[in-house]
Design a protein around this motif. Sequence first.
Motif, PDB file in Angstrom:
ATOM      1  N   ASN A   5       0.849  -1.185   0.000  1.00 16.85           N
ATOM      2  CA  ASN A   5       0.000   0.000   0.000  1.00 16.85           C
ATOM      3  C   ASN A   5       0.886   1.236   0.000  1.00 16.85           C
ATOM      4  O   ASN A   5       1.695   1.422   0.903  1.00 16.85           O
ATOM      5  CB  ASN A   5      -0.908   0.012   1.223  1.00 16.85           C
ATOM      6  N   VAL A   6       0.724   2.076  -1.017  1.00 11.66           N
ATOM      7  CA  VAL A   6       1.492   3.311  -1.106  1.00 11.66           C
ATOM      8  C   VAL A   6       0.796   4.350  -0.242  1.00 11.66           C
ATOM      9  O   VAL A   6      -0.376   4.655  -0.433  1.00 11.66           O
ATOM     10  CB  VAL A   6       1.600   3.798  -2.565  1.00 11.66           C
ATOM     11  N   LYS A   7       1.534   4.874   0.725  1.00  6.97           N
ATOM     12  CA  LYS A   7       0.972   5.840   1.660  1.00  6.97           C
ATOM     13  C   LYS A   7       0.913   7.220   1.011  1.00  6.97           C
ATOM     14  O   LYS A   7       1.592   7.498   0.030  1.00  6.97           O
ATOM     15  CB  LYS A   7       1.837   5.889   2.921  1.00  6.97           C
ATOM     16  N   ASP A   8       0.095   8.089   1.584  1.00  4.73           N
ATOM     17  CA  ASP A   8      -0.020   9.450   1.060  1.00  4.73           C
ATOM     18  C   ASP A   8       1.306  10.181   1.193  1.00  4.73           C
ATOM     19  O   ASP A   8       1.931  10.172   2.253  1.00  4.73           O
ATOM     20  CB  ASP A   8      -1.104  10.231   1.822  1.00  4.73           C
ATOM     21  N   GLY A   9       1.754  10.775   0.126  1.00  6.79           N
ATOM     22  CA  GLY A   9       2.996  11.543   0.148  1.00  6.79           C
ATOM     23  C   GLY A   9       4.246  10.688   0.078  1.00  6.79           C
ATOM     24  O   GLY A   9       5.358  11.205   0.132  1.00  6.79           O
ATOM     25  N   GLU A  10       4.093   9.380  -0.043  1.00  7.42           N
ATOM     26  CA  GLU A  10       5.267   8.494  -0.112  1.00  7.42           C
ATOM     27  C   GLU A  10       5.758   8.431  -1.560  1.00  7.42           C
ATOM     28  O   GLU A  10       4.971   8.298  -2.488  1.00  7.42           O
ATOM     29  CB  GLU A  10       4.895   7.089   0.364  1.00  7.42           C
ATOM     30  N   SER A  11       7.058   8.523  -1.719  1.00  6.91           N
ATOM     31  CA  SER A  11       7.594   8.469  -3.069  1.00  6.91           C
ATOM     32  C   SER A  11       7.509   7.054  -3.619  1.00  6.91           C
ATOM     33  O   SER A  11       7.465   6.072  -2.866  1.00  6.91           O
ATOM     34  CB  SER A  11       9.053   8.940  -3.089  1.00  6.91           C
ATOM     35  N   ASP A  13       9.789   5.516  -5.188  1.00  7.87           N
ATOM     36  CA  ASP A  13      11.047   4.811  -4.933  1.00  7.87           C
ATOM     37  C   ASP A  13      11.011   4.080  -3.595  1.00  7.87           C
ATOM     38  O   ASP A  13      11.468   2.944  -3.492  1.00  7.87           O
ATOM     39  CB  ASP A  13      12.224   5.792  -4.947  1.00  7.87           C
ATOM     40  N   LYS A  14      10.462   4.728  -2.566  1.00 14.49           N
ATOM     41  CA  LYS A  14      10.368   4.089  -1.246  1.00 14.49           C
ATOM     42  C   LYS A  14       9.433   2.886  -1.291  1.00 14.49           C
ATOM     43  O   LYS A  14       9.710   1.844  -0.689  1.00 14.49           O
ATOM     44  CB  LYS A  14       9.882   5.086  -0.194  1.00 14.49           C
ATOM     45  N   ALA A  15       8.315   3.033  -1.997  1.00 13.26           N
ATOM     46  CA  ALA A  15       7.360   1.930  -2.107  1.00 13.26           C
ATOM     47  C   ALA A  15       7.989   0.763  -2.865  1.00 13.26           C
ATOM     48  O   ALA A  15       7.806  -0.399  -2.490  1.00 13.26           O
ATOM     49  CB  ALA A  15       6.096   2.401  -2.815  1.00 13.26           C
ATOM     50  N   LYS A  17      11.157   0.070  -2.983  1.00 13.55           N
ATOM     51  CA  LYS A  17      12.160  -0.509  -2.092  1.00 13.55           C
ATOM     52  C   LYS A  17      11.503  -1.462  -1.093  1.00 13.55           C
ATOM     53  O   LYS A  17      12.029  -2.540  -0.823  1.00 13.55           O
ATOM     54  CB  LYS A  17      12.901   0.609  -1.362  1.00 13.55           C
ATOM     55  N   ARG A  18      10.338  -1.072  -0.548  1.00 11.46           N
ATOM     56  CA  ARG A  18       9.607  -1.941   0.368  1.00 11.46           C
ATOM     57  C   ARG A  18       9.151  -3.219  -0.332  1.00 11.46           C
ATOM     58  O   ARG A  18       9.212  -4.313   0.219  1.00 11.46           O
ATOM     59  CB  ARG A  18       8.403  -1.216   0.958  1.00 11.46           C
TER      60      ARG A  18
END
Length: 63
Positions: A5-11, A13-15, A17-18
């Motif tokens: 789940n991509v969080k609000d304001g999360e890039s 790239d971070k998603a 990587k997770r």
Amino acid sequence: MIIINVKDGESLDKALKRFKKKFEKTGVLRELRSRQAFEKKSVTRRHVVKHAIYKQGLNQETV
């Protein structure tokens, strides 16, 4: 199936990587590579023992 789940304001790239971290934890790629060529049980056991000896040696050096 792995769901991230991509969080609000999360890039993105971070998603990504997770996702990669979760995918690696499942061991799918490792299993796929091991199934490409048959390996006898004795060879597998020998590899596990060698790895255990190596890890034990590393632990001996640090202590």
